[in-house]
Write an enzyme that holds these catalytic residues in place. Structure first.
Site, PDB file in Angstrom:
ATOM      1  N   LYS A  90      -9.555  15.499  -6.470  1.00 45.34           N
ATOM      2  CA  LYS A  90      -8.642  16.509  -7.051  1.00 45.34           C
ATOM      3  C   LYS A  90      -8.606  16.541  -8.589  1.00 45.34           C
ATOM      4  CE  LYS A  90      -5.996  18.019  -3.203  1.00 45.34           C
ATOM      5  NZ  LYS A  90      -6.103  17.242  -1.965  1.00 45.34           N
ATOM      6  N   ASP A  97      -5.996   6.127  -0.315  1.00 46.40           N
ATOM      7  CA  ASP A  97      -6.466   7.476  -0.638  1.00 46.40           C
ATOM      8  C   ASP A  97      -5.528   8.007  -1.714  1.00 46.40           C
ATOM      9  OD1 ASP A  97      -6.806  10.212  -0.814  1.00 46.40           O
ATOM     10  OD2 ASP A  97      -7.079  10.519   1.339  1.00 46.40           O
ATOM     11  N   PHE A 141      -3.464  12.985   5.567  1.00 44.00           N
ATOM     12  CA  PHE A 141      -4.531  13.970   5.370  1.00 44.00           C
ATOM     13  C   PHE A 141      -5.629  13.309   4.549  1.00 44.00           C
ATOM     14  CE2 PHE A 141      -6.893  17.314   3.265  1.00 44.00           C
ATOM     15  CZ  PHE A 141      -7.187  18.139   4.334  1.00 44.00           C
TER      16      PHE A 141
HETATM   17  C1  LIG Z   1      -7.000  17.057  -0.819  1.00 45.10           C
HETATM   18  C2  LIG Z   1      -7.053  15.733  -0.188  1.00 45.10           C
HETATM   19  C3  LIG Z   1      -8.217  15.260   0.448  1.00 45.10           C
HETATM   20  C4  LIG Z   1      -9.441  16.129   0.637  1.00 45.10           C
HETATM   21  O1  LIG Z   1     -10.036  16.504  -0.557  1.00 45.10           O
HETATM   22  P1  LIG Z   1     -11.159  17.670  -0.547  1.00 45.10           P
HETATM   23  O2  LIG Z   1     -11.647  17.692  -1.963  1.00 45.10           O
HETATM   24  O3  LIG Z   1     -10.494  18.929  -0.130  1.00 45.10           O
HETATM   25  O4  LIG Z   1     -12.216  17.245   0.403  1.00 45.10           O
HETATM   26  C5  LIG Z   1      -8.202  13.993   0.961  1.00 45.10           C
HETATM   27  N1  LIG Z   1      -7.123  13.199   0.843  1.00 45.10           N
HETATM   28  C6  LIG Z   1      -5.996  13.606   0.232  1.00 45.10           C
HETATM   29  C7  LIG Z   1      -4.825  12.679   0.123  1.00 45.10           C
HETATM   30  C8  LIG Z   1      -5.915  14.893  -0.279  1.00 45.10           C
HETATM   31  O5  LIG Z   1      -4.780  15.308  -0.851  1.00 45.10           O
END
Ligand SMILES: *Cc1c(COP(=O)(O)O)cnc(C)c1O
Length: 407
Positions: free
Chosen positions: A254, A225, A140
């Site tokens: 986050k 990420d 994700f």
């Molecule tokens: C939450 C998340 C995102 C997206 O972040 P947003 O602030 O909602 O755009 C991307 N990568 C990972 C691993 C995430 O947990």
């Protein structure tokens, strides 16, 4: 505050807000530490932390003071000018990331967009064809078009085609699949060190190290990420520190500002060199309000005692979840994770969804992801006593829903 007041708020929101979230029927009002309160004054233990965001908990005095003080000075100025708050945040984050160069945006998706742009721009300095981004199935990476395309789950793509080109997908943890896909045309391999939304999936032993070697062999960049795994979540500032692998680009969001919207990507010097004035930008990104919040978070979570606390409470939480697995082998199929990023896989998605509803009714906020995985990403100030409360409620709910209820 009356129940009627809460239902009025929900009705108003349902009438005005795009229906993209299936929300639970509570209206949250304020918070304190690991707890949030609804408009009726009912208390909930927050084992979700705004999905790995509220790392210092709710109403942290230092964070609140810093945000209030900064708001009274400057909330926003253009990135055409310097601010002390941004300089401090960039300096701190750079030091935590091997002296890399930092860019601030406003969200995780935006951080990943930046990382993808950086990988493409770097690739283009080698060859016009070096543009492919390889990501993992079950990953994700966010909801904007490129981040969405990087996300290796078709359900998120549906209805939004045509998607940007140049993305390849491999199964997570399958190094042979990656060997078949990575080549001269690969600009970057982008991975979550531990998949979050995908169900708290751990990297296999040696996998990330092999990915690094493969990237090096083809001069492809390794992007981690760490939007969910970073900021001390797994017991080290970055999760990658535990695997002995260093990326070329890392993305954060986050927890970085403890709840104030922010995102960041950090690149090594060789990648930074391909950027020049005008190549990337943001109006809000790196504004002094968000950076003042980030500075408090970075000051706090990088303390060895703070990270030791995350490891200790996380270890206890995992052990207690494992005890539930022992107790309910028919219903709990796996427990995994690191630090305060934990997953408990249930035997069925229906049971998991019902448990989330039941724990909420018992005053505990947990979350379910990837269908059947209960996910725990609480504030990093969570204590063993908080864990005991979660476990007690989970135990009762599993007994009720699975054992007695037959789900
Ligand atoms: C939450 C998340 C995102 C997206 O972040 P947003 O602030 O909602 O755009 C991307 N990568 C990972 C691993 C995430 O947990």
């Amino acid at each position: 505050m009356s129940q009627i007041y809460a239902s009025e708020i929900m009705a108003k929101d349902d009438a005005g807000y795009l229906p993209v979230f299936s929300r639970y029927s509570i209206v949250l009002d304020h918070g304190e530490g690991a707890y949030v309160y609804d408009v009726n004054g009912r208390r909930y233990l927050d084992a979700l932390g705004g999905i790995a965001v509220n790392v210092l908990g709710h109403n942290d005095p230092a964070l609140v003071d810093a945000v209030a003080a900064q708001a009274g000075h400057l909330i926003h100025v253009s990135n055409l000018y310097y601010t002390a708050a941004q300089a401090e945040a960039a300096d701190q984050l750079s030091r935590l990331t091997n002296g890399g160069k930092v860019f601030f945006g406003n969200s995780g998706a935006e951080a990943n967009e930046g990382a993808i742009k950086a990988a493409r721009k770097y690739g283009h300095t080698i060859s016009a064809d070096k543009v492919q981004i390889v990501t993992a199935r079950g990953s994700f990476h966010g909801r904007t078009l490129a981040a969405l395309t990087a996300t290796g789950q078709e359900k998120f793509h549906k209805g939004f085609e045509p998607l940007p080109q140049g993305f390849d997908y491999v199964d997570f943890n399958d190094i042979h699949a990656l060997e078949r896909v990575v080549g001269e045309s690969t600009a970057a391999v982008m991975l979550e060190p531990i998949q979050g939304e995908g169900g708290v999936r751990m990297p296999a032993e040696g996998y990330l190290r092999r990915v690094r070697e493969l990237c090096d062999a083809y001069d492809a960049l390794l992007v981690f990420d760490e939007i969910q795994t970073g900021i001390g979540r797994t017991g080290t500032f970055y999760a990658y520190e535990q695997y002995g692998v260093t990326p070329d680009i890392v993305t954060l969001a986050k927890g970085l500002a403890g709840g104030v919207p922010i995102g960041a990507f950090v690149v090594t010097e060789k990648v930074a060199q391909v950027f020049h004035p005008g190549d990337h930008g943001s109006t809000f990104g790196g504004n002094p309000l968000a950076c003042a919040a980030a500075n408090v978070v970075l000051d706090t979570v990088t303390r060895e005692s703070f990270l030791a606390h995350v490891r200790e409470v996380g270890g206890y939480f995992k052990q207690e979840l494992a005890a539930l697995k022992e107790k309910y082998p028919k219903y709990v199929s796996d427990v995994r994770g690191a630090g305060l990023m934990l997953g408990m896989e249930m035997h069925s998605a229906a049971a998991a969804a019902e448990i989330v509803r039941a724990t909420l009714a018992h005053g505990v906020i947990v979350n379910c992801t990837a269908g059947s995985v209960l996910r725990f990403v609480p504030p990093l100030i969570f204590t063993n006593e908080n864990v005991d409360e979660v476990i007690r409620v989970l135990d009762a709910c599993i007994l009720d829903i699975c054992d007695t209820g037959g789900l």
